[in-house]
Write a protein that holds these residues in place. Structure first.
Motif, PDB file in Angstrom:
ATOM      1  N   THR A 165     -30.078  21.910 -25.499  1.00 33.65           N
ATOM      2  CA  THR A 165     -28.714  21.429 -25.280  1.00 33.65           C
ATOM      3  C   THR A 165     -27.939  22.493 -24.515  1.00 33.65           C
ATOM      4  OG1 THR A 165     -27.619  22.393 -27.232  1.00 33.65           O
ATOM      5  CG2 THR A 165     -28.852  20.345 -27.565  1.00 33.65           C
ATOM      6  N   SER A 166     -26.664  22.236 -24.311  1.00 33.93           N
ATOM      7  CA  SER A 166     -25.807  23.198 -23.618  1.00 33.93           C
ATOM      8  C   SER A 166     -25.630  24.483 -24.417  1.00 33.93           C
ATOM      9  CB  SER A 166     -24.433  22.571 -23.328  1.00 33.93           C
ATOM     10  OG  SER A 166     -23.825  22.123 -24.537  1.00 33.93           O
ATOM     11  N   ARG A 167     -26.064  24.498 -25.687  1.00 33.18           N
ATOM     12  CA  ARG A 167     -25.997  25.710 -26.493  1.00 33.18           C
ATOM     13  C   ARG A 167     -27.211  26.611 -26.270  1.00 33.18           C
ATOM     14  NH1 ARG A 167     -26.450  26.100 -31.426  1.00 33.18           N
ATOM     15  NH2 ARG A 167     -25.030  27.861 -31.656  1.00 33.18           N
ATOM     16  N   GLY A 168     -28.307  26.051 -25.756  1.00 37.20           N
ATOM     17  CA  GLY A 168     -29.526  26.809 -25.588  1.00 37.20           C
ATOM     18  C   GLY A 168     -30.737  25.957 -25.948  1.00 37.20           C
ATOM     19  N   LEU A 169     -31.911  26.558 -25.879  1.00 39.15           N
ATOM     20  CA  LEU A 169     -33.131  25.798 -26.153  1.00 39.15           C
ATOM     21  C   LEU A 169     -34.058  26.556 -27.097  1.00 39.15           C
ATOM     22  CD1 LEU A 169     -35.697  27.106 -24.342  1.00 39.15           C
ATOM     23  CD2 LEU A 169     -34.357  26.127 -22.494  1.00 39.15           C
ATOM     24  N   GLY A 170     -34.877  25.776 -27.813  1.00 38.79           N
ATOM     25  CA  GLY A 170     -35.836  26.341 -28.748  1.00 38.79           C
ATOM     26  C   GLY A 170     -36.180  25.341 -29.823  1.00 38.79           C
ATOM     27  N   LYS A 221     -36.468  23.493 -40.109  1.00 40.66           N
ATOM     28  CA  LYS A 221     -35.847  23.671 -41.424  1.00 40.66           C
ATOM     29  C   LYS A 221     -34.325  23.747 -41.337  1.00 40.66           C
ATOM     30  CE  LYS A 221     -39.749  25.712 -43.893  1.00 40.66           C
ATOM     31  NZ  LYS A 221     -40.241  26.835 -44.732  1.00 40.66           N
ATOM     32  N   GLY A 222     -33.751  22.812 -40.594  1.00 42.66           N
ATOM     33  CA  GLY A 222     -32.297  22.702 -40.521  1.00 42.66           C
ATOM     34  C   GLY A 222     -31.618  23.654 -39.575  1.00 42.66           C
ATOM     35  N   LYS A 223     -32.387  24.414 -38.793  1.00 43.17           N
ATOM     36  CA  LYS A 223     -31.779  25.379 -37.878  1.00 43.17           C
ATOM     37  C   LYS A 223     -32.390  25.274 -36.481  1.00 43.17           C
ATOM     38  CE  LYS A 223     -30.457  28.877 -41.305  1.00 43.17           C
ATOM     39  NZ  LYS A 223     -30.560  30.314 -41.700  1.00 43.17           N
ATOM     40  N   HIS A 224     -31.533  25.466 -35.491  1.00 43.44           N
ATOM     41  CA  HIS A 224     -31.989  25.524 -34.109  1.00 43.44           C
ATOM     42  C   HIS A 224     -32.247  26.989 -33.770  1.00 43.44           C
ATOM     43  CE1 HIS A 224     -31.166  24.514 -29.585  1.00 43.44           C
ATOM     44  NE2 HIS A 224     -32.448  24.595 -29.862  1.00 43.44           N
ATOM     45  N   ILE A 225     -33.491  27.312 -33.525  1.00 40.76           N
ATOM     46  CA  ILE A 225     -33.868  28.690 -33.196  1.00 40.76           C
ATOM     47  C   ILE A 225     -33.820  28.835 -31.683  1.00 40.76           C
ATOM     48  CG2 ILE A 225     -35.652  30.465 -33.461  1.00 40.76           C
ATOM     49  CD1 ILE A 225     -36.717  28.693 -35.832  1.00 40.76           C
ATOM     50  N   ILE A 226     -32.711  29.343 -31.180  1.00 43.19           N
ATOM     51  CA  ILE A 226     -32.495  29.419 -29.731  1.00 43.19           C
ATOM     52  C   ILE A 226     -33.256  30.613 -29.156  1.00 43.19           C
ATOM     53  CG2 ILE A 226     -30.773  29.753 -27.914  1.00 43.19           C
ATOM     54  CD1 ILE A 226     -28.794  28.216 -29.665  1.00 43.19           C
ATOM     55  N   THR A 227     -34.154  30.322 -28.234  1.00 45.34           N
ATOM     56  CA  THR A 227     -34.989  31.358 -27.623  1.00 45.34           C
ATOM     57  C   THR A 227     -34.623  31.638 -26.173  1.00 45.34           C
ATOM     58  OG1 THR A 227     -36.643  29.690 -27.001  1.00 45.34           O
ATOM     59  CG2 THR A 227     -36.924  30.785 -29.131  1.00 45.34           C
ATOM     60  N   PHE A 263     -27.064  17.747 -43.253  1.00 45.13           N
ATOM     61  CA  PHE A 263     -26.634  18.188 -41.922  1.00 45.13           C
ATOM     62  C   PHE A 263     -25.278  18.885 -42.038  1.00 45.13           C
ATOM     63  CE2 PHE A 263     -24.496  17.205 -37.793  1.00 45.13           C
ATOM     64  CZ  PHE A 263     -25.355  17.928 -36.973  1.00 45.13           C
ATOM     65  N   ASN A 264     -25.149  20.050 -41.395  1.00 47.58           N
ATOM     66  CA  ASN A 264     -23.913  20.829 -41.491  1.00 47.58           C
ATOM     67  C   ASN A 264     -23.199  20.999 -40.152  1.00 47.58           C
ATOM     68  OD1 ASN A 264     -23.417  21.796 -44.305  1.00 47.58           O
ATOM     69  ND2 ASN A 264     -25.537  22.450 -44.092  1.00 47.58           N
ATOM     70  N   GLY A 265     -23.458  20.084 -39.228  1.00 48.14           N
ATOM     71  CA  GLY A 265     -22.778  20.138 -37.941  1.00 48.14           C
ATOM     72  C   GLY A 265     -23.482  21.061 -36.959  1.00 48.14           C
ATOM     73  N   VAL A 266     -23.028  21.009 -35.740  1.00 43.63           N
ATOM     74  CA  VAL A 266     -23.524  21.903 -34.701  1.00 43.63           C
ATOM     75  C   VAL A 266     -22.833  23.249 -34.867  1.00 43.63           C
ATOM     76  CG1 VAL A 266     -23.730  22.261 -32.205  1.00 43.63           C
ATOM     77  CG2 VAL A 266     -23.795  19.936 -33.145  1.00 43.63           C
ATOM     78  N   PRO A 267     -23.577  24.352 -34.883  1.00 41.03           N
ATOM     79  CA  PRO A 267     -22.925  25.666 -35.017  1.00 41.03           C
ATOM     80  C   PRO A 267     -21.825  25.843 -33.973  1.00 41.03           C
ATOM     81  CG  PRO A 267     -25.291  25.894 -35.209  1.00 41.03           C
ATOM     82  CD  PRO A 267     -25.052  24.466 -34.812  1.00 41.03           C
ATOM     83  N   ARG A 275      -9.015  26.389 -33.054  1.00 34.98           N
ATOM     84  CA  ARG A 275      -9.465  27.398 -32.076  1.00 34.98           C
ATOM     85  C   ARG A 275     -10.565  26.811 -31.203  1.00 34.98           C
ATOM     86  NH1 ARG A 275      -9.666  30.817 -28.743  1.00 34.98           N
ATOM     87  NH2 ARG A 275     -10.083  33.045 -28.993  1.00 34.98           N
ATOM     88  N   MET A 276     -10.296  26.667 -29.909  1.00 35.29           N
ATOM     89  CA  MET A 276     -11.259  26.072 -28.985  1.00 35.29           C
ATOM     90  C   MET A 276     -11.624  27.047 -27.873  1.00 35.29           C
ATOM     91  SD  MET A 276      -9.967  22.126 -28.601  1.00 35.29           S
ATOM     92  CE  MET A 276     -10.195  20.966 -29.949  1.00 35.29           C
ATOM     93  N   ILE A 277     -12.920  27.209 -27.644  1.00 35.83           N
ATOM     94  CA  ILE A 277     -13.410  28.110 -26.591  1.00 35.83           C
ATOM     95  C   ILE A 277     -14.329  27.307 -25.672  1.00 35.83           C
ATOM     96  CG2 ILE A 277     -14.729  30.193 -26.088  1.00 35.83           C
ATOM     97  CD1 ILE A 277     -13.917  31.243 -28.847  1.00 35.83           C
ATOM     98  N   LYS A 278     -14.008  27.295 -24.386  1.00 32.88           N
ATOM     99  CA  LYS A 278     -14.789  26.513 -23.424  1.00 32.88           C
ATOM    100  C   LYS A 278     -15.952  27.366 -22.925  1.00 32.88           C
ATOM    101  CE  LYS A 278     -14.289  23.628 -19.296  1.00 32.88           C
ATOM    102  NZ  LYS A 278     -14.505  22.315 -19.928  1.00 32.88           N
ATOM    103  N   GLU A 279     -17.120  27.123 -23.491  1.00 30.30           N
ATOM    104  CA  GLU A 279     -18.294  27.857 -23.034  1.00 30.30           C
ATOM    105  C   GLU A 279     -19.552  27.066 -23.321  1.00 30.30           C
ATOM    106  OE1 GLU A 279     -18.422  31.550 -25.166  1.00 30.30           O
ATOM    107  OE2 GLU A 279     -19.510  30.662 -26.823  1.00 30.30           O
ATOM    108  N   GLY A 280     -20.599  27.383 -22.601  1.00 22.03           N
ATOM    109  CA  GLY A 280     -21.873  26.705 -22.749  1.00 22.03           C
ATOM    110  C   GLY A 280     -22.651  26.812 -21.452  1.00 22.03           C
ATOM    111  N   TYR A 281     -23.778  26.123 -21.372  1.00 22.31           N
ATOM    112  CA  TYR A 281     -24.634  26.206 -20.179  1.00 22.31           C
ATOM    113  C   TYR A 281     -24.882  24.804 -19.648  1.00 22.31           C
ATOM    114  CZ  TYR A 281     -25.353  31.047 -21.354  1.00 22.31           C
ATOM    115  OH  TYR A 281     -25.132  32.363 -21.629  1.00 22.31           O
TER     116      TYR A 281
END
Length: 404
Positions: A129-134, A138-144, A299-303, A397-403
């Motif tokens: 996703t725009s947050r990263g890939l990996g 077990k409930g977590k996205h391991i972004i590599t 599910f606890n939402g997108v970090p 609090r909103m921060i515009k960032e991602g890929y």
């Protein structure tokens, strides 16, 4: 063949390398003049010709992103012109089960909900996703790694033996996913210097290999492209009281009606559409209801997306998202209004950008904030955490960032 590629920073380098691998003569044009020098050097080293202006030559193929206007082509001539999605469709040879999702809003959230559910089935899930890939495990996205979500990245997905690939795309896709999805077309914004619109780009994800899932209220819009469609609607609906930071009781329509509670650690109210769409994917894949329901509960939402926390007596809602705009601000504030959580609140937006194409319209965002009676503060973009004004008990609090 002679191949001309316009725009090296939104996947053009990937296409150049693939065409070079296939023994074609490749010319790449840095049309936006922002390509890093090391990327240019790499393409030249592999055998591509890299230039600043389109040469007045004839090419067999011209490949360019759909957001790139035709005026950039200058005086060149060509036999075929492909947008990047069409080029990817011709070049992709990945046979693993792949889900591709695009849309205007809710792409990342839908991908995460779906990854969480499918991971709970025991499948080996890859998430990009725009947050990263990996891997999602077990409930977590391991972004590599961090990569653009432009269609050409589909050509360079990790070769690990994943059971399912879930890929967020900005505009378009491969048209060869096993299941594709368009979250919505809430705003058919202009692209390519307003010579095209978002619909033109998004449609290229519609798959010929399987079914494409679209909103029920947009069925006619996408049906004109002639491919099999499945629609999604309100599978997840609120049935209890809505209170900021408290669990949200909902009714889930999936192989019957079920009542569950979603955690209060994130703004679950903002995820209901994403959950409804994810459940449509699950129904298409015949995922058991027991697995679906237990996954939604955990599910606890997108970090960083709608996270709720409390610090020194102040309630915080944090949102890190490349898609922050007047529409996303409207959606968040409307949710908080339903919770009666806007009293003594302030909206703080940081316009910092990490490879994010679309820019914020501060005037439109300001108008939305004024509509809800929420003071707006826009930071200097350095990423430094601003001081919260005295008397404010809720900070959005909103921060515009991602890929992208």
């Amino acid at each position: 063949m002679k191949v001309l590629i316009l725009d090296s920073v939104h996947g053009g380098k990937i296409l150049a390398e693939r065409y070079l691998k296939n023994k074609h003569e490749v010319t790449v044009v840095d049309v936006y003049k922002v390509t890093p020098k090391d990327m240019i050097t790499s393409m030249k080293h592999r055998g591509a010709k890299v230039v600043d202006e389109v040469p007045a030559e004839h090419f067999d193929i011209v490949a360019m992103p759909c957001h790139c206007p035709d005026m950039f082509l200058g005086n060149c001539t060509y036999d075929r012109k492909l947008n990047f999605s069409e080029a990817v469709s011709e070049l992709i040879d990945d046979k693993r089960f792949r889900i591709e999702i695009t849309g205007v809003k809710g792409k990342t959230s839908t991908c995460y909900v779906l990854a969480h559910i499918l991971s709970a089935t025991g499948k080996n899930v890859f998430l990009h996703t725009s947050r990263g890939l990996g891997p999602y495990y077990k409930g977590k996205h391991i972004i590599t790694d961090f990569q653009s979500i432009a269609p050409p990245t589909l050509l360079v997905l990790p070769k690990t033996e994943y059971d399912i690939l879930i890929c967020e795309l900005s505009l378009g896709g491969s048209a060869k996913a096993d299941i594709a999805g368009i979250t919505n077309l809430l705003e058919d914004y202009g692209i390519a210097k307003n010579t095209r619109t978002a619909e033109y780009g998004k449609k290229d994800i519609i798959t010929s290999n399987g079914v494409t899932i679209v909103p029920e209220n947009e069925k006619e819009l996408w049906a004109k492209y002639g491919k099999p469609l499945r629609t999604y609607g309100n599978r997840v609906q609120v049935i209890g009281d809505i209170e900021f930071g408290k669990p949200l009781k909902v009714s889930v329509d999936y192989e019957g009606r079920h009542e569950i509670e979603l955690p209060g650690t994130y703004l679950a109210l903002q995820y209901l559409d994403a959950m409804s769409m994810a459940l449509e994917f699950c129904a298409e894949m015949k995922i058991p209801a027991e697995t679906v329901l237990s996954a939604l509960v955990t599910f606890n939402g997108v970090p960083g997306r709608g996270e709720i926390s409390y610090e020194n007596g102040v309630s915080y809602l944090r949102e890190r998202n490349p898609g922050i705009s007047h529409m996303s601000v409207e959606r968040t504030l409307s949710c908080l209004q339903r919770m009666n959580a806007l009293e003594n609140s302030i909206l703080i937006i940081d316009p910092v950008s990490k490879k994010v194409c679309d820019k914020m319209d501060k005037d439109l965002i300001g108008a939305v904030a004024e509509k809800y009676g929420v003071p707006l503060m826009i930071t200097d973009g350095t990423g430094k955490e601003p001081e919260v004004p005295a008397g404010k008990t809720t900070v959005i609090r909103m921060i515009k960032e991602g890929y992208q």
